[in-house]
Design a protein around this motif. Structure first.
Motif, short mmCIF file in Angstrom:
data_model
loop_
_atom_site.label_atom_id
_atom_site.label_comp_id
_atom_site.label_asym_id
_atom_site.label_seq_id
_atom_site.Cartn_x
_atom_site.Cartn_y
_atom_site.Cartn_z
N LYS A 74 0.82 -1.21 0.00
CA LYS A 74 0.00 0.00 0.00
C LYS A 74 0.86 1.26 0.00
O LYS A 74 2.03 1.26 0.41
CB LYS A 74 -0.92 0.01 1.22
N THR A 75 0.25 2.35 -0.46
CA THR A 75 0.92 3.64 -0.46
C THR A 75 1.13 4.13 0.96
O THR A 75 0.25 3.99 1.82
CB THR A 75 0.09 4.67 -1.25
N LEU A 76 2.29 4.73 1.22
CA LEU A 76 2.54 5.31 2.53
C LEU A 76 1.66 6.53 2.74
O LEU A 76 1.50 7.35 1.83
CB LEU A 76 4.01 5.73 2.66
N ASP A 77 1.13 6.66 3.91
CA ASP A 77 0.27 7.78 4.24
C ASP A 77 1.04 9.09 4.11
O ASP A 77 2.06 9.30 4.79
CB ASP A 77 -0.25 7.62 5.68
N GLY A 78 0.59 9.95 3.20
CA GLY A 78 1.23 11.24 3.00
C GLY A 78 2.35 11.25 1.99
O GLY A 78 2.90 12.32 1.70
N TRP A 79 2.69 10.11 1.44
CA TRP A 79 3.79 10.00 0.48
C TRP A 79 3.32 9.19 -0.72
O TRP A 79 3.53 7.99 -0.80
CB TRP A 79 5.02 9.37 1.14
N ASP A 80 2.71 9.86 -1.68
CA ASP A 80 2.06 9.19 -2.79
C ASP A 80 3.02 8.45 -3.71
O ASP A 80 2.60 7.57 -4.47
CB ASP A 80 1.24 10.19 -3.62
N GLU A 81 4.30 8.80 -3.68
CA GLU A 81 5.28 8.17 -4.56
C GLU A 81 5.94 6.95 -3.92
O GLU A 81 6.83 6.35 -4.52
CB GLU A 81 6.35 9.18 -4.96
N GLU A 82 5.48 6.57 -2.72
CA GLU A 82 6.10 5.45 -2.02
C GLU A 82 5.06 4.39 -1.67
O GLU A 82 3.91 4.69 -1.38
CB GLU A 82 6.76 5.93 -0.72
N ARG A 83 5.51 3.13 -1.70
CA ARG A 83 4.68 2.01 -1.30
C ARG A 83 5.48 1.10 -0.37
O ARG A 83 6.69 0.92 -0.54
CB ARG A 83 4.21 1.24 -2.54
N TRP A 84 4.79 0.57 0.61
CA TRP A 84 5.45 -0.34 1.55
C TRP A 84 5.98 -1.56 0.80
O TRP A 84 5.40 -2.00 -0.19
CB TRP A 84 4.47 -0.78 2.63
#
Length: 273
Positions: free
Chosen positions: A107-117
């Protein structure tokens, strides 16, 4: 980029690339890597043209965006260089983004749309992180700051456990030390007691704002520094003496605290020294 649901990125993601990490592996403690002292001064900048004018012992900079020449120049000026990379998330703008199998992306990191766990149990992730540590060694970094080391406490889209995280975080610490790199623990406050022997310092964000600083004391007790950054506007502006109070508390704890912009772009800087 569309985030995967928990079902899409769940426990099955690690099955095809399972690589069992030992949560009980011993800490690598013998080596010639840099071991910063409690109270060390530092600057943290991950974006923008690098400002090299601060009279500090450590510069914490981006692994990918900082050139070998910049690192060497900082060291020639007497600084140690810590190189930042994310060990727990996929960033869609990194040079090695194509190396991550789809099943490792959550999932996408909360507040960081360009990052995924990331699925930190997956062998491909372990291989990529070893390559990033190799890059840090090749570029001449004195140490590394692996970020996002607490996926199990978030909603990553995978069924990560505390044991999974402990095994991975110990793996990262040991792999850094195998390359004679100093390594800082980021996040994962709940497991500090089990990780302090594997890391040389802590990089923390906002422990004063969230009243979490006591959890970091094992690093100080072990003679290892806590590099803390705070972003709250009251600290930036010293509203009602908030920054003065922060710095008094920080110095009492022997922390190395900075008040910085959230973007870490050197648009402002204040050091509690």
């Amino acid at each position: 980029m569309t985030a995967l649901t928990a079902g899409c990125g769940g426990g099955s993601g690690s099955d095809s690339g399972a690589s069992v990490l030992d949560p009980n592996v011993a800490a690598i403690s013998e080596g010639d890597w840099y071991r910063p002292a409690v109270g060390v001064t530092w600057q943290w900048q991950l974006q923008g043209a690098l400002n090299t004018s601060y009279d500090v012992a450590i510069y914490d900079v981006d692994l990918f965006d900082t050139s070998t020449t910049q690192i060497a120049n900082l060291q020639a000026d007497g600084r140690k260089v810590i190189c930042y990379f994310s060990a727990g998330s996929y960033e869609n703008y990194r040079d090695d983004k194509g190396d991550f199998p789809a099943e490792t992306l959550g999932k996408t990191l909360d507040g960081w749309d360009e990052e995924r766990w990331l699925d930190i149990r997956h062998s491909a992730v372990h291989k990529i992180m070893k390559a990033r540590l190799d890059l840090a060694q090749e570029k001449g970094c004195d140490g590394v700051e692996p970020d996002n080391m607490d996926g199990y406490t978030n909603d990553p889209g995978f069924s990560l456990t505390a044991t999974d995280q402990l095994a991975y975080n110990r793996f990262i610490g040991n792999e850094a030390h195998k390359r004679d790199l100093s390594v800082g623990l980021k996040n994962d406050l709940n497991q500090i007691g089990k990780l302090v022997d594997y890391y040389d310092f802590s990089v923390n964000e906002q422990c004063f704002e969230y009243d979490e600083c006591d959890t970091l004391k094992p690093f100080i007790d072990a003679g290892k520094p806590v590099l803390n950054a705070e972003y709250k506007s009251q600290y930036v502006n010293n509203t009602g003496g908030a920054r003065d109070t922060l710095c008094s508390q920080s110095l009492a704890l022997s922390f190395s605290s900075l008040v910085l912009p959230l973007d870490l772009d050197d648009s402002s800087h204040f050091s509690c020294r």
